[in-house]
Design a protein around this motif. Structure first.
Motif, PDB file in Angstrom:
ATOM      1  N   TRP A  99      33.756 -27.309  63.378  1.00  0.00           N
ATOM      2  CA  TRP A  99      33.292 -28.681  63.171  1.00  0.00           C
ATOM      3  C   TRP A  99      32.546 -29.199  64.389  1.00  0.00           C
ATOM      4  O   TRP A  99      31.569 -29.945  64.274  1.00  0.00           O
ATOM      5  N   PHE A 154      35.313 -21.257  56.673  1.00  0.00           N
ATOM      6  CA  PHE A 154      34.282 -21.714  55.757  1.00  0.00           C
ATOM      7  C   PHE A 154      33.861 -20.551  54.850  1.00  0.00           C
ATOM      8  O   PHE A 154      33.729 -19.416  55.321  1.00  0.00           O
ATOM      9  N   THR A 155      33.646 -20.840  53.578  1.00  0.00           N
ATOM     10  CA  THR A 155      33.042 -19.841  52.718  1.00  0.00           C
ATOM     11  C   THR A 155      31.568 -19.720  53.080  1.00  0.00           C
ATOM     12  O   THR A 155      31.014 -20.574  53.780  1.00  0.00           O
ATOM     13  N   THR A 157      29.042 -20.143  51.177  1.00  0.00           N
ATOM     14  CA  THR A 157      28.303 -21.259  50.577  1.00  0.00           C
ATOM     15  C   THR A 157      28.477 -22.525  51.393  1.00  0.00           C
ATOM     16  O   THR A 157      27.508 -23.244  51.677  1.00  0.00           O
ATOM     17  N   ARG A 158      29.724 -22.825  51.783  1.00  0.00           N
ATOM     18  CA  ARG A 158      29.971 -24.033  52.581  1.00  0.00           C
ATOM     19  C   ARG A 158      29.296 -23.945  53.939  1.00  0.00           C
ATOM     20  O   ARG A 158      28.723 -24.928  54.415  1.00  0.00           O
ATOM     21  N   TYR A 160      26.642 -22.321  54.721  1.00  0.00           N
ATOM     22  CA  TYR A 160      25.199 -22.491  54.531  1.00  0.00           C
ATOM     23  C   TYR A 160      24.853 -23.952  54.267  1.00  0.00           C
ATOM     24  O   TYR A 160      23.929 -24.495  54.870  1.00  0.00           O
ATOM     25  N   MET A 161      25.597 -24.599  53.369  1.00  0.00           N
ATOM     26  CA  MET A 161      25.272 -25.969  52.982  1.00  0.00           C
ATOM     27  C   MET A 161      25.476 -26.938  54.147  1.00  0.00           C
ATOM     28  O   MET A 161      24.638 -27.810  54.388  1.00  0.00           O
ATOM     29  N   TYR A 162      26.586 -26.798  54.896  1.00  0.00           N
ATOM     30  CA  TYR A 162      26.823 -27.696  56.029  1.00  0.00           C
ATOM     31  C   TYR A 162      25.762 -27.503  57.109  1.00  0.00           C
ATOM     32  O   TYR A 162      25.286 -28.473  57.709  1.00  0.00           O
TER      33      TYR A 162
END
Length: 242
Positions: A99, A154-155, A157-158, A160-162
């Motif tokens: 984070w 984090f997966t 997808t997560r 990448y999106m974040y």
């Protein structure tokens, strides 16, 4: 978005050889953009030379301090790394680092947007080169960020999106930078010098030490060639303007 997508592709497929070569190319682009284009553009303006050199010095020292404060991104642990922690401790610590990296990257991308806006206001071709340089140096950096995010739980997808959301902070910085700098054209040489200090610091303190770890002749020759390619790209794109 190009940087994030390319970094995700490299990170998720573990194309380490491509990453190493991208570092060499980035060094050539960053140094030549700073020393052969952005700094001459700034010093050919009407700005005070001593003030510009002070800005360069302040930028280098400022990036050094920022890296010191962001040392967490280089000191995280990995689950099962041999440290004597309770199960889940390292992953919990890495989660906080994940984070922190997202927050730090958002602020960094916001600054990149301001720098791109300043470069475009100075000269459109310089803006394009600055954008390409930022894309080039962001890819290796974002690969490291993806590794930390995946380790933090984090997966793909997560992660990448974040990271993609954080990258859009560059748009915010670009819009605000354009609005502010358009009314204060005298700032542009100083922002360009500050941008150059960042590019030089990243190349010399981060990327080049990575290259030095590969000291064999077989690994050095491609590095030198790709640095030259990076310099050549900048010279080619700026040749017509000059």
């Amino acid at each position: 978005m190009i940087s994030i997508s390319a970094a995700a592709a490299f990170s998720f497929s573990l194309l380490s050889k491509v990453v190493d070569r991208m570092v060499s190319l980035s060094v050539g682009i960053l140094l030549s953009t700073s020393l052969l284009h952005a700094l001459p553009e700034a010093f050919e303006s009407q700005a005070d030379t001593h003030a510009l050199f002070a800005t360069l010095l302040g930028g280098l020292l400022g990036f050094f301090l920022l890296e010191k404060f962001a040392i967490l991104r280089h000191s995280h642990h990995y689950e099962g790394d041999g440290h004597g922690h309770a199960h889940g401790h390292d992953k919990h610590e890495a989660g906080k680092a994940g984070w922190m990296i997202l927050v730090g990257d958002g602020l960094h991308n916001f600054t990149d947007g301001i720098l791109i806006a300043a470069a475009f206001l100075a000269n459109p071709s310089l803006g394009i080169i600055t954008g390409l340089a930022i894309i080039a140096h962001e890819i290796p950096q974002e690969i490291g960020d993806f590794i930390v995010l995946l380790n933090a739980g984090f997966t793909r997808t997560r992660a990448y999106m974040y990271n993609l959301i954080c990258s859009l902070m560059a748009v915010v910085g670009g819009v605000l930078g354009y609005a502010m700098l358009d009314r204060a054209a005298g700032w542009i040489p100083y922002v360009l010098v500050f941008a150059s200090s960042g590019f030089i610091y990243i190349a010399v303190s981060d990327l080049m030490p990575q290259m030095q770890r590969r000291a064999t002749l077989r690994e050095t020759i491609p590095q030198v060639i790709l640095i030259a390619v990076g310099v050549g790209v900048v010279l080619f794109l700026t040749g017509r303007e000059h």
